[in-house]
Design an enzyme around this catalytic site. Structure first.
Site: not given
Length: 367
Positions: A57, A209
């Site tokens: 916003e 990973l």
């Protein structure tokens, strides 16, 4: 029931597309988009990029090309009314003089949900809620799960052959799937706050990973989390010697320091192992939203049996490896009656290179 026009739907769809731009970067925060509309035209828009940075916003107001007064704001998540890492967005909307706010979904945090709407309405701003709510919830499954269930959204990733094998008998698994699937896995990793594996996988496969994507793709490196058993972890493992942060979860309090381990989390034990449900609650306390499981059959099976898996993504190579005398990808207690089997629903299926990617979700909570 509030009425939403075709134009309302189009603007909210635009706000959702903006929110999706934060899929790889928002980390601990939800993905949120905002569009400001005045006289039928978009005058400003924004999306949340990263924790600590301005919310959607605020950016939409800052980016507005004309006066925001009397505009309508389309927001994918209820504007915040409390002070967190940034100031309240409702105050910014009220200060800008918007006439109306259309919200896809109320903030699922029970401590703050509805307070933003209340404050906007008290300021004389018209508020409508519920436009494309399901789409907004699907964009933030981890944030919703953390707020409503006090645990992350858990997604298991599996790579296997057409006949269900995850590795050869000697342990070789690189690479069952093709290049396109492996790149797709990196994109899947990038949307997660953390990736969880077991100590056995670290010892046997020595994975990194990490997310490896082209340089022009922005992402926040997921935290790697190792669930430690009784055996000692090797300090030289790749997972402790790469740039991304690594945590260790253990049911033992007096463990030695591991170089490269950013955080050690002590968790309650169950039958001599880490209590998985307690662990997920602790990870939620650390603001982990989406948790990806890249582990062996023991941890996969334990999570499934405990009813703690929300989604399973399987990359299936069109290769037949034959009987390998290995445990299936989920090492669960064998069922004696078919009605006791864990039943999944197929949510999505598509081709990725020469492989097939299938997404499943549990039916009726895996019962």
């Amino acid at each position: 029931m509030k009425h939403f026009s075709v134009q309302d739907n189009l603007w909210m769809m635009r706000a959702l597309r903006l929110a999706r731009k934060g899929l790889f970067t928002t980390g601990f925060n939800p993905r949120v988009g905002c569009v400001l509309v005045k006289d039928g035209h978009c005058i400003g828009e924004g999306w949340h990029h990263r924790c600590g940075q301005p919310h959607a916003e605020i950016l939409a107001i800052e980016n507005a090309e004309t006066d925001v007064h009397d505009a309508t704001a389309y927001v994918t998540l209820e504007p915040c009314s409390h002070v967190g890492r940034t100031g309240p967005c409702v105050d910014a909307l009220i200060g800008a003089g918007v006439a109306q706010v259309v919200i896809a979904m109320i903030d699922p945090n029970p401590k703050v949900g509805g307070q933003g709407v209340k404050k906007l309405e008290e300021a004389g701003i018209k508020v409508r809620v519920g436009l494309l709510e399901n789409e907004a919830r699907r964009l933030n499954p981890g944030f919703v799960s953390r707020m409503e269930q006090q645990r992350p959204y858990v997604r298991c990733k599996i790579a296997m052959s057409l006949d269900g094998q995850t590795a050869l008998e000697g342990g070789q698994s690189q690479w069952i799937t093709g290049t396109e699937s492996r790149m797709d896995v990196h994109r899947l990793r990038a949307r997660h706050t953390a990736i969880l594996t077991g100590a056995g996988t670290v010892r046997h496969d020595n994975p990194r990973l990490t997310v490896r994507l082209p340089d022009d793709i922005d992402f926040e490196p997921p935290i790697r989390i190792v669930v430690k058993g009784k055996k000692t972890l090797n300090d030289e493992s790749h997972i402790f010697n790469t740039d991304a942060p690594t945590w260790v979860v253990d049911a033992v309090d007096d463990v030695h320091e591991i170089p490269g381990c950013e955080r050690h989390i002590h968790c309650a034990a169950s039958k001599g192992r880490v209590d998985l449900e307690a662990m997920l609650r602790l990870l939620a306390d650390h603001e982990i939203n989406e948790l990806m499981i890249e582990a062996g059959p023991t941890l996969n099976g334990a999570l499934l049996e405990a009813g703690l898996v929300d989604e399973v993504v399987i990359y299936q190579a069109v290769k037949i490896l034959g009987e390998q005398r290995r445990t299936p990808w989920a090492g669960m207690t064998p069922v004696r009656n078919l009605q006791d089997a864990v039943t999944m629903c197929l949510e999505d299926i598509r081709q990725v290179g020469t492989d097939i990617r299938m997404t499943f979700k549990p039916r009726e909570g895996l019962s």
